[in-house]
Design a protein around this motif. Structure first.
Motif, mmCIF file in Angstrom:
data_model
loop_
_atom_site.group_PDB
_atom_site.id
_atom_site.type_symbol
_atom_site.label_atom_id
_atom_site.label_comp_id
_atom_site.label_asym_id
_atom_site.label_seq_id
_atom_site.Cartn_x
_atom_site.Cartn_y
_atom_site.Cartn_z
ATOM 1 N N MET A 1 1.225 -1.316 0.147
ATOM 2 C CA MET A 1 -0.201 0.315 -0.298
ATOM 3 C C MET A 1 1.332 1.374 -0.225
ATOM 4 S SD MET A 1 -2.745 1.281 2.448
ATOM 5 C CE MET A 1 -3.678 -0.272 2.701
ATOM 6 N N ASN A 2 0.554 1.961 -0.715
ATOM 7 C CA ASN A 2 1.172 3.277 -1.170
ATOM 8 C C ASN A 2 0.341 4.282 -0.545
ATOM 9 O OD1 ASN A 2 3.633 2.167 -2.111
ATOM 10 N ND2 ASN A 2 2.476 2.583 -4.394
ATOM 11 N N ILE A 3 0.781 5.165 0.748
ATOM 12 C CA ILE A 3 0.042 6.063 0.755
ATOM 13 C C ILE A 3 1.265 7.693 1.347
ATOM 14 C CG2 ILE A 3 -0.760 7.180 3.207
ATOM 15 C CD1 ILE A 3 -2.088 4.831 1.906
ATOM 16 N N SER A 4 0.910 7.992 0.403
ATOM 17 C CA SER A 4 1.446 9.697 0.266
ATOM 18 C C SER A 4 2.044 9.962 2.199
ATOM 19 C CB SER A 4 0.905 11.134 -0.147
ATOM 20 O OG SER A 4 -0.341 11.192 -0.097
ATOM 21 N N MET A 5 2.702 11.171 2.054
ATOM 22 C CA MET A 5 3.052 12.185 3.098
ATOM 23 C C MET A 5 2.208 12.944 3.595
ATOM 24 S SD MET A 5 4.783 12.200 6.514
ATOM 25 C CE MET A 5 6.688 11.082 5.568
ATOM 26 N N PRO A 6 1.487 13.827 2.602
ATOM 27 C CA PRO A 6 -0.112 14.397 2.937
ATOM 28 C C PRO A 6 -0.649 13.717 3.217
ATOM 29 C CG PRO A 6 1.430 14.844 0.768
ATOM 30 C CD PRO A 6 2.061 14.151 1.426
ATOM 31 N N ALA A 7 -1.405 12.140 2.974
ATOM 32 C CA ALA A 7 -2.491 11.612 3.680
ATOM 33 C C ALA A 7 -2.114 11.228 5.093
ATOM 34 C CB ALA A 7 -2.362 10.660 2.541
ATOM 35 N N LEU A 8 -0.949 10.856 5.449
ATOM 36 C CA LEU A 8 -0.287 10.876 6.182
ATOM 37 C C LEU A 8 -0.765 11.532 7.411
ATOM 38 C CD1 LEU A 8 2.150 7.572 5.677
ATOM 39 C CD2 LEU A 8 0.621 7.589 7.400
ATOM 40 N N LEU A 9 -0.144 12.312 7.544
ATOM 41 C CA LEU A 9 -0.167 13.912 7.760
ATOM 42 C C LEU A 9 -1.935 14.085 8.468
ATOM 43 C CD1 LEU A 9 2.752 15.950 6.679
ATOM 44 C CD2 LEU A 9 2.724 14.441 8.937
ATOM 45 N N SER A 10 -2.206 14.219 7.255
ATOM 46 C CA SER A 10 -3.897 15.092 7.236
ATOM 47 C C SER A 10 -4.182 13.512 8.379
ATOM 48 C CB SER A 10 -4.636 14.586 6.052
ATOM 49 O OG SER A 10 -4.691 13.626 5.457
ATOM 50 N N GLN A 11 -4.930 12.148 8.006
ATOM 51 C CA GLN A 11 -5.186 11.427 9.330
ATOM 52 C C GLN A 11 -4.413 11.885 11.036
ATOM 53 O OE1 GLN A 11 -7.134 9.535 8.709
ATOM 54 N NE2 GLN A 11 -7.448 10.174 6.467
ATOM 55 N N LEU A 12 -3.068 12.705 10.629
ATOM 56 C CA LEU A 12 -2.986 12.595 12.301
ATOM 57 C C LEU A 12 -2.733 13.813 12.383
ATOM 58 C CD1 LEU A 12 -0.664 12.041 14.253
ATOM 59 C CD2 LEU A 12 0.591 13.742 12.927
ATOM 60 N N LEU A 13 -3.303 14.637 11.714
ATOM 61 C CA LEU A 13 -4.223 15.912 11.800
ATOM 62 C C LEU A 13 -5.560 15.490 12.514
ATOM 63 C CD1 LEU A 13 -4.784 19.174 11.923
ATOM 64 C CD2 LEU A 13 -5.206 19.160 10.732
ATOM 65 N N LEU A 14 -6.846 14.645 11.929
ATOM 66 C CA LEU A 14 -7.637 14.406 11.729
ATOM 67 C C LEU A 14 -7.577 13.530 13.224
ATOM 68 C CD1 LEU A 14 -10.863 14.231 10.887
ATOM 69 C CD2 LEU A 14 -10.246 12.503 9.997
ATOM 70 N N GLY A 15 -6.542 12.897 14.065
ATOM 71 C CA GLY A 15 -7.210 12.203 14.811
ATOM 72 C C GLY A 15 -6.297 12.861 16.092
ATOM 73 N N LEU A 16 -5.222 13.712 15.692
ATOM 74 C CA LEU A 16 -5.519 14.991 16.868
ATOM 75 C C LEU A 16 -6.953 15.434 16.898
ATOM 76 C CD1 LEU A 16 -1.643 16.483 15.971
ATOM 77 C CD2 LEU A 16 -2.789 14.895 18.019
ATOM 78 N N VAL A 17 -7.512 16.203 16.670
ATOM 79 C CA VAL A 17 -9.266 16.775 16.603
ATOM 80 C C VAL A 17 -9.748 15.694 16.902
ATOM 81 C CG1 VAL A 17 -10.457 17.819 15.312
ATOM 82 C CG2 VAL A 17 -8.375 18.640 14.379
ATOM 83 N N ASN A 18 -9.995 14.511 16.603
ATOM 84 C CA ASN A 18 -10.478 13.541 17.431
ATOM 85 C C ASN A 18 -10.225 13.942 18.820
ATOM 86 O OD1 ASN A 18 -12.992 13.324 15.543
ATOM 87 N ND2 ASN A 18 -11.418 11.688 14.456
ATOM 88 N N GLY A 19 -9.250 12.618 18.903
ATOM 89 C CA GLY A 19 -8.345 13.191 20.276
ATOM 90 C C GLY A 19 -8.985 14.178 20.827
ATOM 91 N N SER A 20 -8.727 15.452 20.496
ATOM 92 C CA SER A 20 -8.498 16.321 21.531
ATOM 93 C C SER A 20 -9.803 16.489 22.281
ATOM 94 C CB SER A 20 -8.345 17.625 20.765
ATOM 95 O OG SER A 20 -6.911 17.692 19.967
ATOM 96 N N PHE A 21 -11.009 15.668 21.861
ATOM 97 C CA PHE A 21 -12.173 15.847 22.256
ATOM 98 C C PHE A 21 -12.768 14.658 23.023
ATOM 99 C CE2 PHE A 21 -13.940 17.594 17.643
ATOM 100 C CZ PHE A 21 -13.470 19.145 17.661
ATOM 101 N N TYR A 22 -11.706 14.015 22.298
ATOM 102 C CA TYR A 22 -11.563 12.643 23.662
ATOM 103 C C TYR A 22 -11.291 12.638 25.006
ATOM 104 C CZ TYR A 22 -12.679 9.030 19.050
ATOM 105 O OH TYR A 22 -13.259 8.637 18.489
ATOM 106 N N ALA A 23 -9.740 13.453 24.562
ATOM 107 C CA ALA A 23 -9.170 14.175 25.815
ATOM 108 C C ALA A 23 -10.480 14.605 27.057
ATOM 109 C CB ALA A 23 -7.964 14.460 25.420
#
Length: 291
Positions: A1-23
């Motif tokens: 599976m070839n995942i681009s760096m921008p895609a990974l970083l965007s998912q990291l940001l999305l995860g941080l946003v959701n994680g902020s609500f969870y936290a």
């Protein structure tokens, strides 16, 4: 599976946003359980209440976002004070199940009241003009509002941790739950302190609701989508652990975001899989204290 760096970083940001609500939501739950010993199932409804009150103020009275970022938590916090004074104070010495059932009933009442007025369709309000648009970081486009959500959540979470764990007020709170008579001997009004603690815990939920509304649809049922995951976060971090709620919430948000990249089918269940594994290895949670 070839995942681009921008895609990974965007998912990291999305995860941080959701994680902020969870936290921030799990932090409120941890404060209430750790200091009051109450499983507050109404937390999701109070999260929703903060978002809906903000929508009402902005649409009916033209109150701006920044005012409601303070006003909504205060209003919901005062509502929480009434809940504690009129209902919860009578069940502190009873089994946890009574608190769970009582707050579950409150959830149904609060959600039903808002649903009867607004239905279940999503409402929305825009992010403030100062936080609109996005910033080009070169390797990714960072939406300004999502960055604000992460920063605001981290500041509030760690400020709460510092007050409870490192100040005299926090010491009184912890001591008041373990030996209230001793604390009262120092002139501290323990019942009032407990009431304000519950009000502060639900104010955190309302603060998260105000932050969340421009990102997700405002709905009387919006708390239902998060509260089960947030309870799992609290269990994984350790019931009543302040730092456990913050670290676990952020971490699980990031893990959930990366799971959507590598195995999307498991993204909705990965938190619960982790919860099962943690409970098998360490029943008290990652940051909880073994009895």
């Amino acid at each position: 599976m070839n995942i681009s760096m921008p895609a990974l970083l965007s998912q990291l940001l999305l995860g941080l946003v959701n994680g902020s609500f969870y936290a921030i939501l799990s932090l409120g739950l941890a404060v209430i359980f750790g200091l009051l010993n109450v499983i507050n199932f109404a937390h999701g409804a109070l999260f929703m209440m903060g978002a809906v009150l903000t929508w009402m103020a902005m649409n009916y009275f033209e109150v701006n976002y920044w005012v409601m970022l303070i006003a909504a938590p205060v209003i919901v916090g005062l509502f929480g004070v009434l809940i504690e004074r009129l209902l919860l104070r009578w069940i502190y010495k009873l089994d946890h199940l009574y608190g769970l059932l009582l707050t579950l009933g409150l959830t149904l009442l609060i959600e039903g009241a808002f649903r009867s007025v607004y239905g279940v369709s999503g409402l929305s309000y825009d992010a403030p003009e100062q936080l609109s648009g996005a910033t080009n970081l070169g390797f990714m486009i960072l939406p300004n509002y999502r960055a604000w959500v992460v920063v605001a959540s981290l500041v509030v979470c760690f400020a709460t941790w510092f007050v409870i764990e490192k100040t005299r007020i926090g010491a009184y709170l912890r001591a008041g739950t373990e030996n209230p008579r001793l604390v009262e001997a120092f002139g501290v009004n323990v019942p009032l302190m407990i009431t304000l603690t519950y009000g502060f815990g639900v104010a955190l939920a309302a603060f998260a609701g105000v932050l969340a509304a421009p990102v997700i649809q405002v709905s009387p049922l919006m708390g239902q989508n998060l509260i089960i995951v947030v309870f799992a976060v609290v269990v994984i971090g350790g019931m009543g652990s302040i730092m456990g709620a913050i670290v676990t919430g952020l971490g699980l948000g990031v893990i959930e975001g990366f799971t959507k990249v590598f195995y999307p089918e498991a993204s909705s269940t990965v938190v619960f899989v982790i919860m099962v594994i943690v409970l098998l290895i360490r029943p008290a949670g990652l940051f909880g204290k073994e009895k």
